[in-house]
Scaffold this active site. Structure first.
Site, PDB file in Angstrom:
ATOM      1  N   GLU C 279       0.826  -1.201   0.000  1.00  0.00           N
ATOM      2  CA  GLU C 279       0.000   0.000   0.000  1.00  0.00           C
ATOM      3  C   GLU C 279       0.869   1.263   0.000  1.00  0.00           C
ATOM      4  OE1 GLU C 279      -4.033  -0.339   1.811  1.00  0.00           O
ATOM      5  OE2 GLU C 279      -3.184   1.085   3.228  1.00  0.00           O
ATOM      6  N   GLU C 282       1.980   1.792  -3.368  1.00  0.00           N
ATOM      7  CA  GLU C 282       0.858   2.286  -4.167  1.00  0.00           C
ATOM      8  C   GLU C 282       0.691   3.791  -3.960  1.00  0.00           C
ATOM      9  OE1 GLU C 282      -2.794   0.314  -3.179  1.00  0.00           O
ATOM     10  OE2 GLU C 282      -3.871   1.120  -4.902  1.00  0.00           O
ATOM     11  N   CYS C 299      -8.163  -2.118   4.344  1.00  0.00           N
ATOM     12  CA  CYS C 299      -8.039  -3.306   5.203  1.00  0.00           C
ATOM     13  C   CYS C 299      -9.347  -3.758   5.805  1.00  0.00           C
ATOM     14  CB  CYS C 299      -7.113  -3.034   6.380  1.00  0.00           C
ATOM     15  SG  CYS C 299      -5.638  -2.194   5.928  1.00  0.00           S
ATOM     16  N   SER C 319      -7.322   1.890  -2.166  1.00  0.00           N
ATOM     17  CA  SER C 319      -6.185   1.015  -2.447  1.00  0.00           C
ATOM     18  C   SER C 319      -6.675  -0.328  -2.964  1.00  0.00           C
ATOM     19  CB  SER C 319      -5.378   0.808  -1.164  1.00  0.00           C
ATOM     20  OG  SER C 319      -4.533  -0.308  -1.309  1.00  0.00           O
ATOM     21  N   LYS C 358     -15.559  -9.991   8.047  1.00  0.00           N
ATOM     22  CA  LYS C 358     -14.552 -10.877   7.456  1.00  0.00           C
ATOM     23  C   LYS C 358     -15.177 -12.188   7.000  1.00  0.00           C
ATOM     24  CE  LYS C 358     -10.636  -8.539   8.294  1.00  0.00           C
ATOM     25  NZ  LYS C 358      -9.892  -7.955   7.176  1.00  0.00           N
ATOM     26  N   GLU C 361     -16.260 -11.332   3.723  1.00  0.00           N
ATOM     27  CA  GLU C 361     -15.106 -11.067   2.855  1.00  0.00           C
ATOM     28  C   GLU C 361     -14.473 -12.365   2.348  1.00  0.00           C
ATOM     29  OE1 GLU C 361     -11.472  -9.694   4.724  1.00  0.00           O
ATOM     30  OE2 GLU C 361     -11.089  -8.300   3.096  1.00  0.00           O
ATOM     31  N   GLU C 366     -14.147 -13.342  -5.633  1.00  0.00           N
ATOM     32  CA  GLU C 366     -12.838 -12.969  -6.187  1.00  0.00           C
ATOM     33  C   GLU C 366     -11.678 -13.328  -5.244  1.00  0.00           C
ATOM     34  OE1 GLU C 366     -15.304 -10.936  -5.376  1.00  0.00           O
ATOM     35  OE2 GLU C 366     -14.611  -9.065  -4.450  1.00  0.00           O
ATOM     36  N   CYS C 503     -10.316  -2.004  14.736  1.00  0.00           N
ATOM     37  CA  CYS C 503     -10.637  -3.427  14.884  1.00  0.00           C
ATOM     38  C   CYS C 503     -10.794  -3.854  16.338  1.00  0.00           C
ATOM     39  CB  CYS C 503      -9.561  -4.273  14.221  1.00  0.00           C
ATOM     40  SG  CYS C 503      -9.361  -3.850  12.494  1.00  0.00           S
TER      41      CYS C 503
END
Lengths: 430, 157, 572
Positions: C279, C282, C299, C319, C358, C361, C366, C503
């Site tokens: 990142e 990036e 994230c 990102s 999550k 996720e 993908e 988190c």
């Protein structure tokens, strides 16, 4: 003999509701003109002298309410007219709006001027679509003629009135719920404090008064608070619109001076029961009010005497029930209303009322039991002192007073007997 | 069925949109032809006013005048408040039910009438009372009920 | 500040004006029962459990009533007890009596109150209505039969997270907390942050329990089961075993996971360091060669869901890095089996996350760049707690153990990913050294730390001023996103964390999480960072080897294939 005094209803039936001209010919807007020559303090002083108390049901002294709002510096301030006349058996605000709408417009303009407010709202219940049209028309006409809008009557005071509709929710008659509804939110009541005078509509200082309370303002301004007060009793100033309904011959709205007895209202004005029927009980103040028997009929209608006798003035609804009706069935009808109208937010009102209805339904089906009386008593003791808002506080009042009056009838229902022959006990019963 | 454009037009007609949400929804309900607010309609209003659809749903289910399911062209609302109750409103409930062949809460097969209860409509002086749209009917008898239904049947076709 | 004097029961106390009776009582050492009340959410006063007698005709709710000078409050009298017990009994009469098999057995606030108020019979009529359970999605289950209408879930969904999916509806007995038109969550804009499940006092909203899948994999002799643990779990899992909030139990957690039978215990921190390299590169790439600025971190899967559903027009700003959790999954089924001589189809990857999003996720279609579903199962901190209890692991007495190599090696920069501002700070530590080519002596970027909703900082990088912002909680994120949309934003880099506090405040964290507890977890996170030898991601030796052996360099083709992803609009 009861007499009718027309302070608020002077124009009812005499002016066309869509004619500003009629209203002006009936000395309309004289009060506003006079008010413009007075200071806000002077106007408030007259309202205080009038002993006017909130006619929506709560009976809070209007003068004090006005004084409190006046003492708050924050601006803007809003004027709200509570026209969510939801208390069953109450149809007096409707009369004012339908028959003399300009009086309400003028009254709100006086209030607006008193507090330097530029915006007023009338919250009309959805069940009154015609009142809404009539009021909108009056507002439009008043605006066209310079009685509303910018620079009213050539002064530098500007005031506009917005008509808003409800959509079927009794709880929106509760002032804080109504403000939520006016803001486009769901009309569940707010936590108080803060009080609405400080944190009201759009979080700004706000005056909320009932239609009938407002309607008394032009008279008070024009003739003085003392004159208005002189019509009532010592502490209940002026007149009250009484809505007489139920099993009486002449149902309707009557403007009576405070101090008129309930018996006079029912028998002199209402013409008593229809032929062949006997008075069983009456309920005062709407579905949230208490039921009472013959022994209280001579109670004068005023805040002090009703209070002493466990009654209320409330909205002015007076429902007469004759002996063709069943007390248990009546209690169930009232309970159904509160179960239908509870906003659901607070435990007491949401769960308490449905328990009450469950119990009363069991009685009407012959399934009641002795233990149910204890549950009703528990709910009647707790809900009034621990609900979130006035709805839950008053929801058990009719039922508990009904049981006080007719415990024998409730007990008969346990045995599967309904003396009025209203409740039908199928095999499901005991 | 209202198109999204029609829905947007209604919403935009009201100044202070969100404050006027009840008026908007009542208007859309009326315009729906079936006296209800569909999910698509609610979602479109939510988009137009930039508020979550869940807030519209709260309003629709909170107020007794809204329906989220299609109803008849005419809604016959019978007052079930105490003043009408002691004037035997249950009798007029039966009259309407018999005349229309449906129960309270139901809609006739021709989608013309829905029967439902209402809270007090301020017609206690002419109890028992019923309301159809803006019109209030009081002191109802069996003959009145027949006549009223007949009138709407003729007008509704 | 003006002090107000009052008496609560027999205790005289002075508290600042505006204090609620509830808080004043707390200070006086007097406990008042509460249910709808939550210290971090607006006061609702709807459950009526905290009623007290202030001498007025009506009892008042302690949570919503401010103290007054000279007030005399009675918290324990027949009148008060009767009212509270009536409220509780009314709730219980409408609540299923299946506590023994309820997910909240032992952690239910209603159950605790029933014991506390000595309820031995309900007396009222049973009003329980069985409503269908909504388990339409992979993360959150709603069982509305159990809802007690406290309204906490509405406040977090509407006001805190601005997702607006769950709201009140209907009235009276039908009053409920639900979605528009009673849709299943899967059909709504729910981002699966799970904040509703974290604040629910009963078993009405909870995470989907995936422990059975993990037990099954652990039982399977053919499977090589590896586990990764998110940074935030090591400072919260102890609470499940009664340890003080903020206890750092990394070593015990590793030991406990080995006891459960995991073949390897790895650390998401390893890929957190990796994320910083990707990142950070990036960001530099975009600053140098153009590209959507500000760059926003990626994230947090709840945030990514929010992006796709509410702000798809801002996708170019975000990102392309996968979350550390998913980077780990991709490597655990490519690099790791290659290195360890395993067949990737026999590697089963379990993630222990503070997060319910999550779960969604890891099942995104993908997320299969290894050729398999990269992460097989995500468990929340709460689920891990339940597994460990079931296995009889004596957590608090375990000897600390170390993570396994190589995917268990990490730096302090990775640990702080668990707190709001941590990703930003970690990135700055690395980017600074890359850009300036000099060693960063003071690695603490304190401006971006702490629980405040939106934080800003300015960092000088080789003469160029870089303006950064950090938002935690989607309601705060929304403020920044609207600024970007309206072109009123001059930040170059923004960190967004879905959950308030980051988190450590995730929707899958132990019950009873409050801001006070979050602060303790945050402190623990930074203490853990301080205790690490290496505190900059680019110094992680295992990451360096990973690039040498496998990926080449940041943003390489292989990196893009395994560690980066793309987002699509899911706006309705």
């Amino acid at each position: 003999m009861a007499k009718i005094v027309e302070l608020i209803t002077e124009n009812v039936g005499k002016v066309r509701p869509d004619s500003l001209e009629d209203y002006l010919n009936a000395s309309g807007y004289e009060a506003l003109k006079k008010a413009f020559k007075m200071t806000p303090e002077e106007i408030i002083e007259e309202v205080k002298k009038s002993n006017l108390r909130g006619r929506g049901g709560a009976g809070y002294p209007t003068g004090s309410k006005w004084e409190q709002l006046h003492e708050i510096d924050e601006t803007p301030k809003y004027i709200v007219c509570n026209a969510d006349e939801g208390e069953p058996g109450t149809f007096k605000d409707k009369i004012i709006m339908d028959k003399d709408p300009f009086k309400l417009v003028e009254a709100m303009t006086i209030a607006g001027y008193t507090f330097g407010s530029n915006h007023g709202y009338i919250y009309i219940r959805g069940e009154y679509p015609l009142s809404k049209k009539t009021m909108q028309k009056a507002v439009d006409l008043a605006k066209e003629a310079g009685y509303l809008g910018d620079n009213i009557l050539g002064t530098d005071y500007s005031f506009d009135i917005h008509i808003r509709t409800g959509a079927g929710a009794y709880v929106c008659g509760e002032n804080s719920a109504q403000l939520n509804s006016l803001e486009g939110k769901v009309g569940r009541p707010r936590i108080k404090p803060p009080h609405l005078a400080e944190v009201g509509l759009f979080k700004k200082p706000t005056l909320v008064n009932n239609v009938e309370s407002f309607a008394a303002i032009p008279y008070i301004v024009l003739n003085g608070g003392e004159k208005y007060a002189s019509f009532g009793t010592k502490e209940s100033g002026g007149t009250k619109l009484v809505c007489l309904s139920g099993n009486v011959v002449n149902r309707g709205v009557y403007e009576v001076p405070f101090g008129t007895t309930i018996r006079e209202i029912i028998y002199d004005l209402g013409g008593g029961m229809p032929e062949g029927r006997k008075f069983k009980f009456a309920q005062i103040g709407g579905s949230s009010g208490p039921c009472f028997g013959e022994d209280k009929l001579d109670t004068p209608l005023c805040y002090k005497e009703t209070g002493k006798n466990g009654l209320i003035v409330g909205s002015g609804a007076l429902l007469v029930v004759d002996d063709s009706n069943c007390a248990v069935d009546f209690a169930k009808c009232i309970s159904e209303f509160f179960v239908h109208e509870s906003c659901g937010k607070c435990t007491m009102c949401r769960e308490g009322n449905r328990q009450l209805l469950r119990i009363l339904t069991r009685f009407t089906e012959g399934k009641g039991c002795k233990e149910d009386f204890a549950l009703i008593e528990q709910l009647s003791n707790v809900l009034p002192i621990s609900s979130f808002c006035g709805l839950g506080e008053t929801a058990t009042r009719a039922v508990s007073t009904c049981i006080e009056l007719f415990r024998d009838e409730f007990e008969e229902h346990i045995e599967g007997k309904c003396r009025a022959g209203i409740c039908s006990f199928s095999e499901g019963g005991k | 069925m209202l198109t999204n454009q029609q829905i947007r037009d209604v919403v935009q007609k009201y100044e202070d949109g969100e404050e006027n949400i009840l008026a908007i929804l009542l208007k859309l309900q009326e315009a729906s032809g079936q006296n209800y607010i569909s999910e698509d309609c609610a979602v479109e209003v939510a988009k137009e006013l930039n508020i979550p659809a869940s807030k519209i749903y709260d309003l629709l289910t909170f107020h007794s005048m809204f329906s989220t399911k299609p109803r008849g062209k005419y809604i016959i609302e019978i007052c079930k408040s105490a003043p009408c109750h002691v004037n035997k409103s249950r009798e007029i409930v039966k009259m309407f039910e018999n005349e229309l062949g449906i129960k309270m809460g139901e809609t006739t097969a021709d989608k013309l009438f829905t029967l439902q209860f209402t809270s007090c409509i301020g017609a206690c002086d002419i109890a028992p009372a019923a309301k159809i749209g803006e019109k209030v009917y009081g002191n109802l008898t069996k003959e009145d009920v027949k006549k009223i239904i007949q009138e709407y049947r003729e007008g509704g076709k | 500040m003006k002090l107000v004097n009052l008496k609560i029961d027999d205790v005289d106390i002075s508290v600042p004006a505006g204090t609620s009776i509830l808080d004043a009582a707390k200070q006086a050492g007097i406990k008042i029962p509460t249910l709808c009340y939550h210290p971090d959410l607006p006061v609702k006063a709807s459950c009526r459990l905290c009623l007290v007698d202030t001498g007025r005709k009506k009892l008042e709710t302690a949570c919503s009533t401010p103290v007054k000078e000279g007030m005399k409050v009675i918290t324990n009298s027949k009148k008060v007890r009767d009212a509270r017990r009536t409220a509780l009994k009314l709730l219980l009469a409408n609540h299923p009596q299946d506590c023994l098999t309820c997910v909240r057995n032992g952690s239910c606030e209603l159950q605790a109150l029933a014991a506390e108020l000595n309820i031995t019979d309900i007396s009222f009529y049973n009003m329980v209505e069985k409503l269908p359970i909504d388990d339409s999605n992979l993360a959150i289950v709603r069982d509305q039969s159990k809802c007690i209408k406290c309204g906490r879930c509405i406040e977090v969904c509407q006001e805190v997270q601005c997702v607006g999916v769950i709201n009140s509806s209907f009235r009276s007995g039908e009053y409920k907390m639900t979605t528009a038109f009673d849709k299943a969550l899967a059909e709504t804009d729910c981002v699966y942050c799970g904040q509703c499940s974290a604040v629910c006092p009963v078993g009405a909203i909870y995470e989907k329990d995936d422990t059975a899948k993990v037990w099954k994999a652990l039982e399977d002799p053919d499977m090589h089961v590896v586990v990764q643990t998110a940074p935030a779990v090591r400072v919260s899992i102890g609470e499940e075993f009664g340890l003080e909030p903020g206890s750092i139990v990394t070593g015990q957690m590793v030991a406990a996971l080995r006891k459960l039978g995991f073949d390897k215990v790895f650390d998401t921190d390893f890929t957190a360091d990796l994320t910083i390299l990707e990142e950070g590169s990036e960001l530099l790439e975009r600053l140098k060669n153009g590209g959507a600025i500000p760059l926003i971190t990626s994230c947090s899967p709840g945030w990514i869901n929010f992006l796709e559903r509410f702000y798809p027009e801002l996708i170019p700003h975000v990102s392309t890095c996968k979350s550390p959790q998913q980077m780990f999954g991709a490597l655990a089924k490519t690099y790791y089996p290659q290195k360890a001589g395993l067949s990737p189809d026999k590697v089963f990857v379990v993630s222990i996350m503070p997060c319910t999003a999550k779960k969604y996720e890891c099942a995104r279609p993908e997320m299969n760049s290894s050729g398999y579903q990269d992460v097989d199962v995500v468990l929340t901190t709460r689920e891990l707690g339940r597994m460990l209890k079931q296995a009889g692991v004596n957590f608090e007495n375990l000897e600390p153990e170390e993570f396994d190599d190589p995917l268990g090696i990490s730096t302090g920069a990775a640990v702080i990913f668990g707190a709001t501002g941590g990703v930003m700070e970690a990135a700055l530590r690395t980017v600074y050294e890359i850009v300036t080519g000099t060693v960063l002596e003071d690695v603490d970027f304190k401006d971006v730390r702490g629980i405040k909703g939106i934080k800003e900082a300015e960092v000088e990088l080789d003469g160029q001023k870089v303006k950064v912002a950090v938002a935690n909680g989607l309601g705060n994120a929304k403020i920044l996103l609207d600024k970007i949309k309206n072109g009123e934003c001059d930040y170059q880099f923004i960190e967004i964390m879905c959950c308030p506090g980051g988190c450590i405040g995730g929707g899958g964290q132990p019950y009873g999480t409050t801001n006070e507890i979050k602060e303790k977890r945050i402190k623990a996170i930074y203490d853990a960072d301080k205790g690490m030898e290496l505190r900059k991601s680019h110094e992680n030796p295992a990451v360096k080897i990973l690039y040498e052996e496998f990926l080449g360099e940041p943003l390489s083709e292989k990196s893009h294939e395994l560690l980066h992803t793309h987002y699509v609009s899911k706006k309705k």
